[in-house]
Enzyme design. Structure first.
Site, short mmCIF file in Angstrom:
data_model
loop_
_atom_site.label_atom_id
_atom_site.label_comp_id
_atom_site.label_asym_id
_atom_site.label_seq_id
_atom_site.Cartn_x
_atom_site.Cartn_y
_atom_site.Cartn_z
N HIS A 50 56.63 17.92 0.01
CA HIS A 50 57.22 18.25 -1.29
C HIS A 50 56.30 19.14 -2.13
O HIS A 50 56.29 19.04 -3.35
CB HIS A 50 57.53 16.96 -2.05
CG HIS A 50 58.66 16.18 -1.46
ND1 HIS A 50 58.95 14.89 -1.82
CD2 HIS A 50 59.59 16.53 -0.53
CE1 HIS A 50 60.01 14.46 -1.14
NE2 HIS A 50 60.41 15.44 -0.34
N HIS A 80 62.66 13.44 -4.13
CA HIS A 80 62.51 14.54 -3.16
C HIS A 80 62.88 15.82 -3.90
O HIS A 80 63.77 15.83 -4.74
CB HIS A 80 63.40 14.27 -1.95
CG HIS A 80 63.05 13.00 -1.24
ND1 HIS A 80 62.57 12.98 0.05
CD2 HIS A 80 63.06 11.70 -1.66
CE1 HIS A 80 62.34 11.72 0.41
NE2 HIS A 80 62.63 10.93 -0.60
C1 LIG Z 1 59.94 19.06 6.69
C2 LIG Z 1 60.42 19.01 5.27
C3 LIG Z 1 61.16 17.92 4.84
C4 LIG Z 1 61.61 17.86 3.53
N1 LIG Z 1 62.47 16.87 3.18
C5 LIG Z 1 63.10 16.93 1.99
C6 LIG Z 1 64.16 16.05 1.69
O1 LIG Z 1 64.60 15.24 2.51
N2 LIG Z 1 64.73 16.15 0.46
C7 LIG Z 1 64.29 17.04 -0.46
O2 LIG Z 1 64.80 17.05 -1.57
N3 LIG Z 1 63.31 17.90 -0.19
C8 LIG Z 1 62.73 17.88 1.03
N4 LIG Z 1 61.79 18.83 1.33
C9 LIG Z 1 61.35 19.76 0.29
C10 LIG Z 1 62.39 20.80 -0.08
O3 LIG Z 1 63.03 21.31 1.07
C11 LIG Z 1 61.70 21.89 -0.89
O4 LIG Z 1 61.17 21.30 -2.07
C12 LIG Z 1 62.61 23.03 -1.33
O5 LIG Z 1 63.26 23.62 -0.23
C13 LIG Z 1 61.78 24.06 -2.07
O6 LIG Z 1 62.55 25.20 -2.33
P1 LIG Z 1 61.87 26.61 -2.60
O7 LIG Z 1 62.96 27.53 -2.93
O8 LIG Z 1 60.75 26.42 -3.54
O9 LIG Z 1 61.17 26.99 -1.20
P2 LIG Z 1 61.79 27.11 0.27
O10 LIG Z 1 63.07 26.37 0.36
O11 LIG Z 1 60.71 26.73 1.20
O12 LIG Z 1 62.13 28.66 0.42
C14 LIG Z 1 61.15 29.67 0.48
C15 LIG Z 1 61.70 30.82 1.31
O13 LIG Z 1 60.91 31.97 1.11
C16 LIG Z 1 60.70 32.60 2.36
N5 LIG Z 1 59.47 33.38 2.27
C17 LIG Z 1 58.22 32.89 2.06
N6 LIG Z 1 57.33 33.90 2.03
C18 LIG Z 1 58.02 35.04 2.20
C19 LIG Z 1 57.64 36.40 2.27
N7 LIG Z 1 56.35 36.75 2.16
N8 LIG Z 1 58.59 37.34 2.47
C20 LIG Z 1 59.90 36.97 2.58
N9 LIG Z 1 60.31 35.68 2.53
C21 LIG Z 1 59.39 34.73 2.34
C22 LIG Z 1 60.61 31.45 3.33
O14 LIG Z 1 60.79 31.85 4.67
C23 LIG Z 1 61.69 30.53 2.80
O15 LIG Z 1 62.95 30.84 3.34
C24 LIG Z 1 61.29 18.90 2.63
C25 LIG Z 1 60.56 20.00 3.06
C26 LIG Z 1 60.14 20.07 4.37
C27 LIG Z 1 59.39 21.28 4.83
#
Ligand SMILES: Cc1cc2nc3c(=O)[nH]c(=O)nc-3n(C[C@H](O)[C@H](O)[C@H](O)COP(=O)(O)OP(=O)(O)OC[C@H]3O[C@@H](n4cnc5c(N)ncnc54)[C@H](O)[C@@H]3O)c2cc1C
Ligand SMILES: *[C@@H]1O[C@H](CO)[C@@H](O)[C@H](O)[C@H]1NC(C)=O
Ligand SMILES: *[C@@H]1O[C@H](CO)[C@@H](O)[C@H](O)[C@H]1NC(C)=O
Ligand SMILES: *[C@@H]1O[C@H](CO)[C@@H](O)[C@H](O)[C@H]1NC(C)=O
Ligand SMILES: *[C@@H]1O[C@H](CO)[C@@H](O)[C@H](O)[C@H]1NC(C)=O
Ligand SMILES: *[C@@H]1O[C@H](CO)[C@@H](O)[C@H](O)[C@H]1NC(C)=O
Ligand SMILES: *[C@@H]1O[C@H](CO)[C@@H](O)[C@H](O)[C@H]1NC(C)=O
Ligand SMILES: *[C@@H]1O[C@H](CO)[C@@H](O)[C@H](O)[C@H]1NC(C)=O
Ligand SMILES: *[C@@H]1O[C@H](CO)[C@@H](O)[C@H](O)[C@H]1NC(C)=O
Ligand SMILES: *[C@@H]1O[C@H](CO)[C@@H](O)[C@H](O)[C@H]1NC(C)=O
Length: 606
Positions: free
Chosen positions: A538, A585
């Site tokens: 997280h 989460h």
């Molecule tokens: C294994 C795992 C289990 C989890 N379980 C849960 C759960 O059960 N419930 C829950 O609520 N949360 C869970 N989480 C956490 C949740 O998924 C994240 O908090 C959430 O997805 C965060 O969203 P975000 O938009 O910040 O980042 P992300 O969803 O990670 O998105 C970031 C995106 O940016 C892209 N990116 C990064 N760098 C670059 C770049 N330089 N150029 C182009 N693209 C790039 C990545 O490829 C990715 O697609 C879990 C996470 C993981 C990894």
């Protein structure tokens, strides 16, 4: 928009009517490279998908979403991603960035895997699908520390209510009594559901909560603003399959002429495009093509929005010269904006499985691992009907509990939780052997009470290992380094021992498994925790928002409108922006943050 017209004209008669994804590109075409978009969004995860969707609702706004992952744009539709019960198998695949932490002092110097989604949908495509909004106190604390009442629970409530849509269970069971429909909207783009498969310890845990209701009360809906109690789980699952940000916010909208999504394309930094009243503007990104080893600069008319997640967004800022100037100089990056809070304030949840043995004769989902016939039948059932054990990513119940104010943990330091509606620890009830440290025995029945330290005080960092944009950053979550954290986890183990001693469990649980069985003193419990803990994945808070005027260290790297302090034309919209991790989460709160951020960005144009 003109490139779309051109490509449509060029494609002409060969453009089949079934061409579903006109706006989805597998790589950076020269037409895209020569288009000036109003907004460029980096990262198509939870937040990036929302922002791309909401900004492109306005036909006059052109949006480019750049995603590093996905060999093909429809990867989020891959069966491996969609089977809820198989989520762990997505790690260390092409859908994972494959990060590793630095040695964790609080974990006996173990380094642990730190998965992040590398695919359209981001981490929502590899996570465990738990759907949590967080608590009233969590958001009220955001409002307090940023000085922006817009981040309070009441102010966010329209976004919170209208985010999710509770869809019917895949197995057709009645969900009455398992959640409160009054606290959910019915029009959201994010389809969720109650569990579609039930395990016996789930029912036992509900009974135990009735038996011990003063300490472990039943809560009809943990997503009401008050998380505390034992409740049924809610998941980002639709018709028995995983539902990602790409399913909800992108795929149904690929036809929008003003939205372009390019996958397979890595952004390596943001680029200064000039100054506005002496403040540097960063309205361009640099993208990298690995087959040609060349970079291309893409410039946005209005803004660049980093939604690369809480590991990569701070990494990209530092690669761009925005961060702690001495840390940047040390690896040979020219500092452009002094912003020492970039990469600080990392918060994450400690994952500690408490494994128990259960009576030999009962049925448990250990069968999925131990019995190939059962596993094959489960896969066939999921494939044919999207029902059965593989629809369940974890447990069907979980508890969100507080330690008493008189707990010895709070003699060490003040209670780090946001308030009475936030838990100190979460206990997920699963009827299988779960550990990221121990190897499961080949036979046997096990229950795991998965303890998550949900309101932690420890703070870590993301920092640069080198100036090479293709190298991973240093990730140091500093788990269990705050003394109050190890004390809370110790007291949480003691508390769940009371819960599992409730009459409901008699004749089902036979004992504690492994070193846990021998741990009773503080020192033994602490040693058990440090040697068995991992991450709930997280990661949050690494480019945190804070009060607008304040530029002191610790005041946050973002303004409350998520603009990067000391810059123009640049925002960070993702889990990096959380000033405090929420007591749940984190995907739900990321979606909520991105919904409000989209309105902030739209309103800023007027
Ligand atoms: C294994 C795992 C289990 C989890 N379980 C849960 C759960 O059960 N419930 C829950 O609520 N949360 C869970 N989480 C956490 C949740 O998924 C994240 O908090 C959430 O997805 C965060 O969203 P975000 O938009 O910040 O980042 P992300 O969803 O990670 O998105 C970031 C995106 O940016 C892209 N990116 C990064 N760098 C670059 C770049 N330089 N150029 C182009 N693209 C790039 C990545 O490829 C990715 O697609 C879990 C996470 C993981 C990894
Ligand atoms: C990289 O460049 C090559 C040659 O121009 C091009 O064919 C390819 O599509 C590019 N790849 C990406 C991912 O943009
Ligand atoms: C994704 O899955 C849905 C439902 O099975 C299907 O209708 C759609 O065509 C798939 N899309 C791709 C690109 O495979
Ligand atoms: C992660 O590791 C796996 C296994 O080594 C590899 O196949 C995959 O390509 C890696 N992911 C990325 C994004 O490089
Ligand atoms: C962990 O590493 C630190 C720094 O190298 C060292 O001081 C400490 O003794 C180590 N702890 C353990 C438990 O090995
Ligand atoms: C839970 O308690 C009810 C009421 O006592 C009982 O009927 C039910 O069998 C119990 N559930 C389980 C799984 O034992
Ligand atoms: C979400 O669920 C609703 C209601 O069941 C359904 O109409 C809609 O098509 C689903 N969304 C997607 C993208 O599948
Ligand atoms: C890619 O280009 C950079 C800078 O031009 C160079 O330093 C590097 O060696 C090149 N890498 C490869 C694999 O050719
Ligand atoms: C394995 O699963 C099959 C199918 O559910 C079942 O018939 C069989 O009894 C199981 N075997 C064992 C050893 O539990
Ligand atoms: C627990 O302690 C007993 C007695 O010291 C010892 O025999 C046993 O091996 C220990 N078990 C574990 C799992 O450490």
């Amino acid at each position: 928009m003109s490139h779309r017209l051109t490509s449509l004209l060029l494609a002409g008669a060969v453009l089949a009517p079934s061409e579903a994804f006109a706006a989805l590109h597998q790589g950076l075409t020269s037409a895209l490279a020569h288009t000036t978009f109003d907004y460029i969004i980096v990262g198509g995860g939870a937040a990036g998908a929302v922002v791309a969707n909401r900004l492109s609702e306005d036909h006059d706004i052109s949006v480019l979403l750049i995603e590093a992952g996905s060999r093909k744009g429809s990867d989020f539709n891959d069966t491996a991603i969609e089977i809820p019960g198989r989520s762990a198998a997505l790690q260390k695949t092409r859908f994972d960035w494959n990060f590793t932490t630095t040695p964790q002092v609080g974990y006996d110097n173990r380094s642990i895997a730190y998965p992040r989604g590398h695919v359209l949908g981001g981490s929502t495509a590899i996570n465990v699908m738990a759907y949590c909004r967080g608590s009233r106190d969590d958001y009220d604390r955001w409002a307090r520390v940023t000085g922006d009442y817009g981040w309070s629970w009441d102010s966010l409530f329209p976004y919170i209510l209208n985010l999710d849509r509770v869809t019917p269970s895949a197995d057709g069971h009645s969900t009455a009594g398992q959640f409160n429909p009054d606290v959910h909207g019915h029009t959201g783009l994010l389809n969720i559901s109650l569990a579609n498969y039930f395990i016996e310890p789930g029912a036992l845990s509900i009974n135990a909560s009735h038996e011990l209701s003063s300490q472990f009360p039943f809560n009809l809906d943990f997503n009401s603003g008050n998380t505390v109690g034992l409740s049924y789980t809610q998941q980002t699952i639709y018709k028995g399959a995983r539902f990602t940000s790409a399913h909800g916010y992108l795929a149904p909208f690929f036809e929008r002429p003003n939205l372009d999504v390019v996958v397979n394309t890595l952004v390596t930094k943001v680029v200064q495009t000039g100054t506005h009243r002496d403040v540097p503007a960063f309205r361009a990104v640099q993208v990298y093509n690995s087959s040609t080893n060349t970079t291309t600069k893409l410039t946005a008319r209005h803004e660049v929005i980093l939604s690369a997640g809480a590991v990569k967004s701070p990494h990209l800022l530092m690669l761009s010269g925005i961060g702690d100037t001495s840390e940047l100089s040390a690896v040979g990056i020219e500092p452009l904006v002094s912003l020492p809070d970039v990469g600080k304030n990392l918060q994450d949840h400690v994952f500690l499985p408490l494994i128990h043995t259960v009576v030999p004769g009962v049925f448990t989902l250990n069968q999925l691992r131990e019995n190939a016939t059962f596993a094959a039948a489960a896969l066939a059932q999921w494939t044919n009907t999207r029902t059965g054990p593989l629809t369940l990513p974890g447990g069907d119940t979980w508890g969100w509990f507080r330690l008493p104010a008189s707990s010895s943990a709070f003699e060490i330091a003040p209670d780090p939780s946001a308030g009475e509606t936030s838990a100190h620890y979460e206990a997920i009830i699963e009827d299988t052997f779960i550990s990221k440290v121990l190897t499961p025995p080949s036979t046997g029945n096990f229950l795991t009470l998965l303890l998550n330290l949900i309101s932690p005080a420890s703070r870590g960092t993301i920092s640069l290992a080198s100036a090479d944009p293709l190298a991973a950053p240093l990730i140091d979550p500093r788990f269990l380094t705050a003394p109050v954290d190890i004390a809370m986890i110790r007291e949480a183990i003691r508390a769940v021992r009371v819960f599992l001693a409730a009459p409901a469990w008699q004749g089902w649980i036979t004992g504690e498994y492994g070193a846990l069985a021998n741990a009773t003193t503080d020192a033994e419990l602490d040693a058990f925790a440090r040697s068995n803990a991992d991450s709930v994945d997280h990661v949050s808070g690494t480019v945190a928002m804070g009060p607008r005027e304040c530029t002191r260290v610790g005041c946050g790297a973002l303004n409350p409108d998520l603009s990067v302090k000391g810059t123009v034309g640049l925002r960070v919209v993702d889990a990096s922006a959380f000033p405090f991790i929420i007591s749940g989460h984190t995907q739900g709160s990321t979606y909520i943050l991105a919904e409000r951020a989209s309105d902030i960005i739209k309103n800023a144009r007027h």
